[in-house]
Design a protein around this motif. Structure first.
Motif, PDB file in Angstrom:
ATOM      1  N   THR A 162       0.870  -1.053  -0.051  1.00 15.79           N
ATOM      2  CA  THR A 162      -0.116   0.080  -0.458  1.00 15.79           C
ATOM      3  C   THR A 162       0.648   1.190   0.166  1.00 15.79           C
ATOM      4  O   THR A 162       0.411   2.432  -1.012  1.00 15.79           O
ATOM      5  CB  THR A 162      -1.203   0.219   1.124  1.00 15.79           C
ATOM      6  OG1 THR A 162      -2.187  -1.172   1.207  1.00 15.79           O
ATOM      7  CG2 THR A 162      -1.801   0.795   0.847  1.00 15.79           C
ATOM      8  N   GLY A 165       3.187   1.543  -3.000  1.00 14.59           N
ATOM      9  CA  GLY A 165       1.901   2.141  -4.217  1.00 14.59           C
ATOM     10  C   GLY A 165       1.434   3.251  -4.423  1.00 14.59           C
ATOM     11  O   GLY A 165       2.367   3.341  -5.498  1.00 14.59           O
ATOM     12  N   SER A 166       1.200   3.799  -3.399  1.00 13.97           N
ATOM     13  CA  SER A 166       0.669   4.786  -3.637  1.00 13.97           C
ATOM     14  C   SER A 166       1.917   6.455  -3.350  1.00 13.97           C
ATOM     15  O   SER A 166       1.747   7.321  -3.805  1.00 13.97           O
ATOM     16  CB  SER A 166       0.404   5.264  -1.554  1.00 13.97           C
ATOM     17  OG  SER A 166       1.237   4.863  -0.310  1.00 13.97           O
ATOM     18  N   PRO A 184      -1.549  -5.588  -5.446  1.00 20.34           N
ATOM     19  CA  PRO A 184      -1.140  -5.046  -4.883  1.00 20.34           C
ATOM     20  C   PRO A 184      -1.763  -3.940  -4.070  1.00 20.34           C
ATOM     21  O   PRO A 184      -1.403  -2.655  -3.834  1.00 20.34           O
ATOM     22  CB  PRO A 184      -1.461  -5.166  -6.418  1.00 20.34           C
ATOM     23  CG  PRO A 184      -1.401  -6.078  -7.050  1.00 20.34           C
ATOM     24  CD  PRO A 184      -2.358  -6.596  -6.609  1.00 20.34           C
ATOM     25  N   ASN A 185      -3.138  -3.911  -3.902  1.00 22.51           N
ATOM     26  CA  ASN A 185      -4.409  -3.111  -3.319  1.00 22.51           C
ATOM     27  C   ASN A 185      -3.793  -3.573  -1.604  1.00 22.51           C
ATOM     28  O   ASN A 185      -4.522  -2.615  -0.999  1.00 22.51           O
ATOM     29  CB  ASN A 185      -5.539  -3.072  -3.836  1.00 22.51           C
ATOM     30  CG  ASN A 185      -6.354  -4.513  -3.422  1.00 22.51           C
ATOM     31  OD1 ASN A 185      -5.625  -4.787  -3.111  1.00 22.51           O
ATOM     32  ND2 ASN A 185      -7.396  -4.469  -4.099  1.00 22.51           N
ATOM     33  N   THR A 196      -4.739  -6.200  -0.305  1.00 21.05           N
ATOM     34  CA  THR A 196      -5.314  -7.570   0.620  1.00 21.05           C
ATOM     35  C   THR A 196      -5.444  -9.157   0.037  1.00 21.05           C
ATOM     36  O   THR A 196      -4.683  -9.010  -0.748  1.00 21.05           O
ATOM     37  CB  THR A 196      -7.140  -7.510  -0.854  1.00 21.05           C
ATOM     38  OG1 THR A 196      -7.428  -5.647  -0.664  1.00 21.05           O
ATOM     39  CG2 THR A 196      -8.273  -8.083  -0.251  1.00 21.05           C
ATOM     40  N   TYR A 249      -6.487  -7.299 -12.308  1.00 21.32           N
ATOM     41  CA  TYR A 249      -6.247  -7.144 -10.407  1.00 21.32           C
ATOM     42  C   TYR A 249      -4.975  -6.140 -10.343  1.00 21.32           C
ATOM     43  O   TYR A 249      -4.510  -5.844  -9.168  1.00 21.32           O
ATOM     44  CB  TYR A 249      -4.758  -9.178 -10.259  1.00 21.32           C
ATOM     45  CG  TYR A 249      -6.099 -10.011 -10.042  1.00 21.32           C
ATOM     46  CD1 TYR A 249      -7.387  -9.892  -9.111  1.00 21.32           C
ATOM     47  CD2 TYR A 249      -6.737 -10.767 -11.856  1.00 21.32           C
ATOM     48  CE1 TYR A 249      -8.346 -11.132  -9.449  1.00 21.32           C
ATOM     49  CE2 TYR A 249      -7.354 -11.249 -10.934  1.00 21.32           C
ATOM     50  CZ  TYR A 249      -8.328 -12.060 -10.289  1.00 21.32           C
ATOM     51  OH  TYR A 249      -9.545 -12.447 -10.321  1.00 21.32           O
ATOM     52  N   ASP A 250      -4.347  -5.050 -10.718  1.00 25.29           N
ATOM     53  CA  ASP A 250      -3.008  -4.509 -11.020  1.00 25.29           C
ATOM     54  C   ASP A 250      -3.751  -3.538 -12.030  1.00 25.29           C
ATOM     55  O   ASP A 250      -2.667  -3.209 -13.010  1.00 25.29           O
ATOM     56  CB  ASP A 250      -1.382  -5.140 -10.576  1.00 25.29           C
ATOM     57  CG  ASP A 250      -0.959  -4.145 -10.604  1.00 25.29           C
ATOM     58  OD1 ASP A 250      -1.480  -3.152  -9.663  1.00 25.29           O
ATOM     59  OD2 ASP A 250       0.428  -4.409 -10.830  1.00 25.29           O
ATOM     60  N   GLU A 286      -3.117  -0.250 -11.008  1.00 22.88           N
ATOM     61  CA  GLU A 286      -2.334   1.203 -10.805  1.00 22.88           C
ATOM     62  C   GLU A 286      -0.848   0.218 -11.362  1.00 22.88           C
ATOM     63  O   GLU A 286       0.040   1.401 -11.499  1.00 22.88           O
ATOM     64  CB  GLU A 286      -2.944   1.286  -9.428  1.00 22.88           C
ATOM     65  CG  GLU A 286      -4.219   1.778  -9.406  1.00 22.88           C
ATOM     66  CD  GLU A 286      -5.179   3.061 -10.344  1.00 22.88           C
ATOM     67  OE1 GLU A 286      -3.681   3.343 -10.233  1.00 22.88           O
ATOM     68  OE2 GLU A 286      -5.581   2.974 -10.299  1.00 22.88           O
ATOM     69  N   VAL A 331       1.120  -1.470  -9.795  1.00 22.12           N
ATOM     70  CA  VAL A 331       2.228  -1.124  -8.551  1.00 22.12           C
ATOM     71  C   VAL A 331       3.112  -2.466  -9.053  1.00 22.12           C
ATOM     72  O   VAL A 331       4.355  -1.852  -8.357  1.00 22.12           O
ATOM     73  CB  VAL A 331       1.044  -1.754  -7.716  1.00 22.12           C
ATOM     74  CG1 VAL A 331       2.278  -1.685  -5.974  1.00 22.12           C
ATOM     75  CG2 VAL A 331       0.159  -0.877  -6.872  1.00 22.12           C
TER      76      VAL A 331
END
Length: 459
Positions: A54, A57-58, A164-165, A167, A443-444, A446, A448
């Protein structure tokens, strides 16, 4: 570029260059794959991994994920950003009722074999010491047990995956059939696997070991290897014939393996008849056999690997391999301290019948043999020269195989755990690539996982 990783489950798993564990976290088998990360982080739980993903990624922070650190491709499991070392995720939990074992992604296969030995069971894993569980399995995994049970990825029953989020999800054939397929060969394109649930198989003592043979007997090694590859059909019998050129000397190191306390008559007789410089053949545990070959010779050197997907091992091909070995061993000797090594790995034609569809190999109609080439050296100023050399040798041996009648090697799936960085992913995934791209978008979205290295699926 430091980022806050203090949200991790205590004790805080973030370490910096001043900490003793930092060097171990970033270390790789080949020093050319070791990079100076801003910091390393050692997640202790699956939730920690979710927190890390997280954050990176952010903040769009590059990162590397390391299990065993045996990859020779730079930036595949290392990073100049954040090094995620999976060391603390080291649980090994055997379940006799389901005949499976849950293996944390921070383990090497030595530890898994040792943990399972008291139960009289084993898994499809690495053939030499020090190989990490995660990269080996996610990239395919050719094993001493592959003739009997298939690739390592064929024995996976579940992946504990951090998406990637952040979860956490349990990926099986029934829960997420699309991801289950994509993770089998798809590396880290869809998140970070923290635990592999693997099928186990009965395991007792094995017979085998290593023969070290001087170059003057290479013709006999070639003959024995070609005859073994063409004629042996017993799935319990395997070899790796390694041809090495170091300090002007040509050597062969042949590992023999039979999955029983003693060998049947005739299977290995031709190898055993060759005059050997040294030998350690015996009845021993599976773990002991995996550790018969020392891994210190090329440790702490720079290194590249590559592969050619042979259909068969023939005498003309082996003679060409020896010729390539001697040519490049001699040509590169003045550049740096070098070790040039080619590994010949025969497997039965039936190995891909033991598992179902997977991202790698994209076709199971024809098995291809995962021939391994390793070039090691010490002087970084010659990196480009060694890269060009291993590419040239790969092309030469591809051409040799085609001239030998192995026309299907053109366009065949390249084994991702061996193939050299810079190779197009289409050469690895072929007809799987379109569906893998769909999974990446699903599933990804963004991208990441695009912040880390490996064979990247682009969207």
């Amino acid at each position: 570029m430091p980022i806050s990783l203090l949200a991790l489950d205590p004790p805080d798993g973030t370490v910096y260059a001043a900490d003793r564990s930092y060097l171990a976290d970033i270390a790789h088998y080949s020093i050319s794959s070791t990079e100076e990360a801003v910091c390393s982080v050692e997640p202790g739980t699956t939730e920690d991994v979710g927190t890390i993903l997280t954050i990176v990624g952010s903040t769009s922070t590059p990162f590397g994920v390391k299990s065993g650190g045996h990859a020779n491709n730079p930036n595949f499991s290392s990073s100049t950003g954040i090094q995620i070392a999976m060391t603390r995720l080291s649980a090994i939990d055997y379940d006799s009722s389901s005949e499976t074992v849950a293996v944390g992604a921070g383990n090497i296969w030595d530890d898994v074999y040792a943990a399972l030995e008291p139960y009289g069971v084993n898994v499809v894993g690495g053939r030499v010491s020090g190989i990490g569980v995660a990269g080996f399995t996610l990239g395919g995994g050719y094993s001493w047990l592959t003739n009997q049970y298939g690739l390592a990825l064929d024995s996976v029953r579940a992946f504990e995956l951090v998406l990637p989020n952040g979860t956490v999800t349990n990926v099986t054939q029934s829960t997420y059939p699309d991801l289950f397929w994509g993770l089998k060969g798809g590396y880290n394109n869809y998140g970070i696997v923290t635990t592999f649930t693997l099928q186990t198989y009965p395991q007792g003592l094995v017979w085998g070991g290593q023969l070290i043979i001087l170059g003057e007997y290479i013709d006999q090694v070639n003959s024995a290897t070609a005859n073994f590859a063409a004629n042996v059909t017993d799935p319990k019998a395997q070899i790796i014939a390694t041809y090495d050129y170091e300090e002007g000397a040509l050597l062969a190191a042949v590992i023999l393996f039979y999955d029983a306390p003693s060998q049947p008559a005739d299977i290995f007789d031709e190898f055993l008849a060759i005059t050997a410089l040294s030998t350690n053949i015996s009845t021993q545990s599976f773990l002991s056999l995996v550790q018969v070959e020392p891994t210190t010779t090329s440790a702490n050197m720079r290194g590249f690997s590559n592969t050619v997907p042979f259909m068969e091992i023939t005498l003309p091909l082996l003679e060409a391999i020896v010729a390539q070995l001697e040519y490049w061993g001699t040509a590169l000797a003045n550049s740096s301290t070098t070790l040039v090594s080619y590994d010949v790995e025969p497997f039965l034609p039936t190995i891909l019948t033991h598992g179902g569809a997977s991202a790698y190999p994209w076709t199971r109609a024809q098995r291809f043999l995962p021939f391994n080439m390793d070039f090691f050296w010490t002087d970084a100023t010659y990196d480009d020269a060694f890269y060009a050399a291993i590419v040239a040798s790969s092309q030469n041996l591809t051409d040799t195989a085609v001239a030998d009648g192995q026309t299907l090697v053109m366009g065949a799936p390249l084994y991702p755990n061996y193939v050299l960085f810079g190779t197009g992913v289409a050469s690895i995934y072929g007809e799987s690539l379109a569906e893998m791209t769909v999974l990446k978008e699903r599933y990804d979205p963004e991208n990441v996982m695009g912040l880390t290295g490996g064979w990247k699926i682009l969207v």
